[in-house]
Design a protein around this motif. Structure first.
Motif, PDB file in Angstrom:
ATOM      1  N   ILE A 167       0.732  -1.196   0.191  1.00  0.00           N
ATOM      2  CA  ILE A 167       0.099   0.005   0.207  1.00  0.00           C
ATOM      3  C   ILE A 167       0.951   1.208  -0.029  1.00  0.00           C
ATOM      4  N   THR A 168       0.859   2.195  -0.967  1.00  0.00           N
ATOM      5  CA  THR A 168       1.701   3.361  -1.135  1.00  0.00           C
ATOM      6  C   THR A 168       1.197   4.292   0.001  1.00  0.00           C
ATOM      7  N   ASP A 169      -0.296   4.628  -0.065  1.00  0.00           N
ATOM      8  CA  ASP A 169      -0.819   5.590   0.604  1.00  0.00           C
ATOM      9  C   ASP A 169      -1.746   5.074   1.701  1.00  0.00           C
ATOM     10  N   ALA A 170      -1.767   5.801   2.951  1.00  0.00           N
ATOM     11  CA  ALA A 170      -2.370   5.011   4.029  1.00  0.00           C
ATOM     12  C   ALA A 170      -3.978   4.815   3.576  1.00  0.00           C
ATOM     13  N   ALA A 171      -4.518   3.851   4.157  1.00  0.00           N
ATOM     14  CA  ALA A 171      -5.843   3.428   3.500  1.00  0.00           C
ATOM     15  C   ALA A 171      -6.779   2.890   4.624  1.00  0.00           C
ATOM     16  N   VAL A 172      -8.100   3.024   4.480  1.00  0.00           N
ATOM     17  CA  VAL A 172      -8.947   2.206   5.262  1.00  0.00           C
ATOM     18  C   VAL A 172      -9.611   1.138   4.859  1.00  0.00           C
ATOM     19  N   LEU A 173      -9.706   0.196   5.507  1.00  0.00           N
ATOM     20  CA  LEU A 173     -10.558  -1.053   5.085  1.00  0.00           C
ATOM     21  C   LEU A 173     -12.025  -0.658   5.908  1.00  0.00           C
ATOM     22  N   ASP A 174     -12.988  -0.509   5.267  1.00  0.00           N
ATOM     23  CA  ASP A 174     -14.178  -0.153   5.811  1.00  0.00           C
ATOM     24  C   ASP A 174     -14.629  -1.345   6.685  1.00  0.00           C
ATOM     25  N   LYS A 175     -14.330  -2.622   6.227  1.00  0.00           N
ATOM     26  CA  LYS A 175     -14.955  -3.789   7.012  1.00  0.00           C
ATOM     27  C   LYS A 175     -14.063  -4.875   6.594  1.00  0.00           C
ATOM     28  N   ILE A 176     -13.814  -5.980   7.410  1.00  0.00           N
ATOM     29  CA  ILE A 176     -13.498  -7.278   7.040  1.00  0.00           C
ATOM     30  C   ILE A 176     -14.289  -8.310   7.429  1.00  0.00           C
ATOM     31  N   LEU A 209      -4.743   0.945   7.334  1.00  0.00           N
ATOM     32  CA  LEU A 209      -3.644   0.259   6.538  1.00  0.00           C
ATOM     33  C   LEU A 209      -2.429   1.355   6.477  1.00  0.00           C
ATOM     34  N   PRO A 210      -1.437   1.176   7.238  1.00  0.00           N
ATOM     35  CA  PRO A 210      -0.431   2.156   7.163  1.00  0.00           C
ATOM     36  C   PRO A 210       0.219   2.427   5.575  1.00  0.00           C
ATOM     37  N   ALA A 211       0.981   3.653   5.603  1.00  0.00           N
ATOM     38  CA  ALA A 211       1.393   3.793   4.206  1.00  0.00           C
ATOM     39  C   ALA A 211       2.840   3.110   4.157  1.00  0.00           C
ATOM     40  N   HIS A 212       3.000   2.775   2.599  1.00  0.00           N
ATOM     41  CA  HIS A 212       4.321   2.197   2.333  1.00  0.00           C
ATOM     42  C   HIS A 212       4.860   1.093   3.237  1.00  0.00           C
ATOM     43  N   ARG A 213       3.877   0.170   3.395  1.00  0.00           N
ATOM     44  CA  ARG A 213       4.164  -1.086   3.736  1.00  0.00           C
ATOM     45  C   ARG A 213       3.609  -2.190   3.262  1.00  0.00           C
ATOM     46  N   MET A 214       4.418  -3.511   3.294  1.00  0.00           N
ATOM     47  CA  MET A 214       3.819  -4.705   2.691  1.00  0.00           C
ATOM     48  C   MET A 214       2.893  -5.056   3.756  1.00  0.00           C
ATOM     49  N   LYS A 258      -4.790   2.726  -4.254  1.00  0.00           N
ATOM     50  CA  LYS A 258      -3.812   2.177  -5.115  1.00  0.00           C
ATOM     51  C   LYS A 258      -3.148   0.976  -4.383  1.00  0.00           C
ATOM     52  N   VAL A 259      -3.049  -0.234  -4.922  1.00  0.00           N
ATOM     53  CA  VAL A 259      -2.819  -1.385  -4.399  1.00  0.00           C
ATOM     54  C   VAL A 259      -1.697  -2.151  -5.108  1.00  0.00           C
ATOM     55  N   PHE A 260      -0.812  -2.604  -4.788  1.00  0.00           N
ATOM     56  CA  PHE A 260       0.219  -3.105  -5.715  1.00  0.00           C
ATOM     57  C   PHE A 260       0.361  -4.585  -5.135  1.00  0.00           C
TER      58      PHE A 260
END
Lengths: 671, 137
Positions: A254-263, A311-316, A351-353
């Protein structure tokens, strides 16, 4: 690929210029209302068959079938065979009589058959309803292709393509498009067949690919390249869902910090304990290039009180499968522990790699994909069987209920030519449709990344991308993009002509101003084309989240429950009355429409309803109850109003069925 | 347009009914027959998939049997059926293109061919005459 990015654009520009140019050329020859509406009834069998096929092979056939086969495997094969088989029934029961009756449009038939101008209104209503439903997937096709090849925003693609076609139709009418659509059939056939043979040579043949899938039915294809993708956000639900396989751990960067709304668990397993915390973890290495999965240390990412995960930025990010337990005891099946993974729902566009080798997200296993009753219908008991039957009924009966296709039969010189045309159409369509599952199969095996962000609708456009020869890849993408353009341009043109014709000829020319001259009607046709084109583009913006082929299936379902019963009984049963036909069409057609719209709202999570799976199935695929219902209502109401059978009903039956030589046929409007 | 000297629409209601019956009965029989063959296969396939899934999913070449049928073989079948239908249907139309022949024979009147259909259609011999004896084919 990028250095040749201009090639696909060139192909798209060429097909657009060719379409508009041919339209303008043919228009100069169009004179008078008969030419404008039905091309002077003088089109030859071959060119009319090409034009009908050209008009029929929409974005749903060109992009949607391959996409649906990729996504759902075997069950999706019912779509192309249904599209083709519909013509057999059109041929057997409707094509000849309809042409012989000699009217301009379906509403003309509706009125002429019952001598009732009132009935025309019901018929016109459905021309517009079915038409608008059918334009949505065409618009989505236009938007999707432009996103893929030009990187344009979705709405801009729709705006540009929609405007070009609208102007073309407003200027040319039917004569303009007959010629263009005949050309577009051959363009589409070329674009669906030639590239796939080249791709089979490069990637692997249809049979090899199927053989590989036979090897292990429980497996899911791996993503074959490092792939940057964009996941949609919550507002585009259900496109924001990434459902993971429990086969092994999945890594995402994940390049930029993101939020998972739900899992939530990706498979629902009855009686199992809630999923454990900490299945989602972040590695401590900030740089993707230095990342080593064995050396990395992970921290567990915890669920926030509102159920979301940051989800923190720049992390696998690593997501581990977990063992399913019931009351703390591991659940086993065939003495193996049952594993499950999670379904991620992204809150915003992210953006997801995905690194090479990941098990494709959202993809069914080989077995579920290849065998009947897979993901498209996968529910318990008899529901998959009923779903399949309902789909078959919708597609087979619906083809005979599409106003923009039916109007084309009036461009045949006589009933005999109408039948020969239908035969030629079936051969042309069959050759085309045999190619479409090959695209879906190859895309599953060689481009499974399309599953991950729910963009299987791009399969036909994107499949050549991974070829080593970038120049050839760009040319193939150019060819398929041009084919896709031909597909939605021709279908959208046909729909616009049929809907604008209904407004100009039926609403304006027959209801509002019966004294209107030819020139006034043609003027109104142009205004109507512009107005309807605009509404279609607006609907296209709203259609972004639905499968192209499914949307077309819905248009078919509405046609199957409204026009099909009218045409079948109207052509073959003397006793049908206006009241019966109206009641059947309105009740059958509007009930299916509301069932489908409610289903769409539930799917988009706008409407929150907990319904039994059987009920949901009946809403998603209404044809199985709506078509018989509509037919029954027509029969019962007609019996009850038998005194209103038109006095010359027998004569009308002769006009429908007697060979032209007998002398009963006449054109509704002579020319 | 073909030349029609007599206005056929002026015939009596009874005569019209007779004509409609003659024309529609054979066409509908043909259409329903062809449709039945196709529907048997099309609607039978899901049943086969449901109740005999291991048979339907057996490997035939590189495909499963049911994939081969649905994804490939059904298309040529629609061509064969529709080609048969078109030729049979055209034959029926050619055989009952003359209303005088149909009505004349039914009513036992003399035929007065008037520029249309000078040849007595074979349909008259094969169908209408044998109808009273109960064999329609």
């Amino acid at each position: 690929m990028t250095e040749y990015g201009w090639i696909p654009i060139l192909f798209v520009v060429l097909i657009t210029v060719a379409t508009v140019g041919m339209g303008l050329y043919a228009t100069r020859k169009a004179k008078g209302a008969a030419d404008f509406f039905v091309a002077g009834r003088s089109v030859s069998v071959m060119s009319n068959a090409s034009a009908i096929s050209g008009e029929y092979l929409s974005a749903a056939s060109f992009m949607g079938v391959a996409a649906l086969v990729m996504k759902n495997g075997y069950d999706a094969l019912w779509y192309p065979i249904g599209y083709a088989a519909g013509y057999l029934f059109l041929l057997l029961f409707i094509a000849g009589p309809l042409r012989r009756f000699g009217a301009y449009t379906i509403p003309d038939f509706a009125e002429g058959r019952f001598d009732s101008p009132k009935f025309r209104r019901t018929a016109v209503l459905f021309v517009l309803l079915i038409g608008f439903f059918y334009t949505m997937p065409q618009m989505k096709g236009a938007g999707t292709v432009m996103v893929s090849i030009l990187g344009w925003p979705y709405w801009l693609g729709i705006l540009v393509v929609g405007s070009v076609i609208t102007l073309n139709v407003a200027l040319g009418g039917m004569k303009g498009i007959t010629f263009v659509q005949a050309f577009q059939y051959w363009a589409k056939l070329f674009a669906i067949s030639v590239p796939i043979f080249i791709l089979m040579g490069v990637y692997g043949s249809y049979t090899e690919t199927m053989n590989t899938m036979h090897q292990d039915l429980t497996t899911i294809p791996n993503i074959l390249h490092d792939s940057p993708i964009v996941m949609k956000g919550k507002k585009d639900a259900p496109l924001n869902v990434m459902s993971l396989s429990p086969m092994r751990a999945i890594y995402l960067y994940i390049t930029d910090a993101a939020v998972l709304d739900k899992i939530s668990p990706s498979k629902k397993i009855k009686g199992s304990d809630p999923m454990p915390e900490g299945v989602i973890q972040a590695a401590d290495v900030p740089d993707r290039m230095q990342y080593d999965s064995r050396a990395a240390r992970y921290e567990k990412l915890m669920t926030q009180p509102d159920g979301s995960i940051l989800l923190p930025a720049h992390r696998m990010i690593r997501i581990n499968p977990y063992r399913v337990t019931s009351n703390g005891v591991p659940v086993t099946k065939d003495s193996k522990p049952v594993r499950n993974s999670v379904k991620l729902e992204f809150r915003d566009e992210t953006k997801v790699f995905i690194p090479i080798g990941a098990v494709a997200m959202n993809a069914p296993t080989n077995g579920a994909w290849m065998h009947p009753f897979g993901p498209l219908t996968s529910k318990e008991g008899y529901i998959p069987l009923l779903y399949t039957y309902s789909l078959i009924i919708a597609l087979v009966c619906g083809t005979a209920g599409l106003p923009h296709i039916l109007v084309r039969f009036y461009t045949n010189p006589d009933g005999k030519a109408a039948k020969q045309t239908t035969l030629a159409v079936m051969v042309m369509l069959g050759i085309f449709y045999v190619c479409t599952p090959i695209w879906g199969t190859l895309a599953r095996a060689y481009m499974p990344v399309l599953y991950a962000n729910n963009s299987t609708d791009n399969a036909v456009i994107k499949l050549p991308m991974y070829m080593d020869n970038h120049l050839v890849a760009a040319i193939l993408i150019g060819i398929t993009s041009a084919g896709a353009f031909a597909a939605f341009m021709s279908t959208f043109s046909g729909l616009l002509v049929s809907m604008s014709g209904a407004v100009a000829h039926d609403i304006y020319g027959k209801m509002i101003k019966p004294t209107a001259t030819d020139a006034e009607r043609m003027q109104m046709f142009k205004y109507a084309a512009v107005g309807i084109g605009t509404v279609s583009m607006l609907l296209g913006f709203a259609a972004k989240d639905f499968d192209i082929a499914k949307m077309v299936g819905w248009a078919f379902a509405i046609g199957a429950a409204s026009y099909f019963p009218l045409l079948l009984l109207g052509s073959w049963w003397r006793g049908l009355t206006r009241q019966g036909a109206t009641a059947g069409m309105l009740i059958g057609g509007l009930l299916s429409l509301s069932a489908i719209v409610s289903f769409m709202l539930i799917e988009k999570k706008i409407l929150h309803l907990q319904l039994h799976p059987l009920m949901l199935m009946f809403m998603e695929q209404p044809a199985i109850w709506a078509v018989p219902l509509s037919l029954l209502i027509m029969v019962f109401v007609s019996k009850a109003t038998a005194k209103d059978i038109p006095a010359d009903a027998t004569l009308k039956m002769l006009r429908l069925h007697a060979p032209e030589e007998m002398g009963f046929s006449k054109n509704y409007i002579e020319h | 347009m073909s030349v029609v000297r007599t206005d056929v629409t002026k015939l009596s209601e009874e005569q019209h009914a007779k004509l409609a019956h003659a024309v529609m009965r054979r066409q509908s029989k043909l259409s329903i027959g062809v449709a039945a063959i196709f529907l048997f296969i099309l609607l039978g396939l899901p049943l086969l998939n449901h109740f005999a899934s291991s048979f339907a999913n057996q490997q035939v070449g590189s495909f499963t049997l049911t994939w081969l049928i649905l994804g490939v073989l059904l298309y040529p079948l629609t061509w064969i059926l529709s080609a048969y239908y078109v030729s049979a249907s055209e034959k029926i139309e050619a055989e009952c293109s003359d209303w005088r022949a149909i009505l004349g024979h039914e009513a036992g009147e003399d035929l007065e061919p008037e520029g249309v259909g000078d040849v007595k259609p074979a349909f008259i011999e094969s169908d209408i005459l044998t109808k009273s004896e109960g064999s329609n084919d």
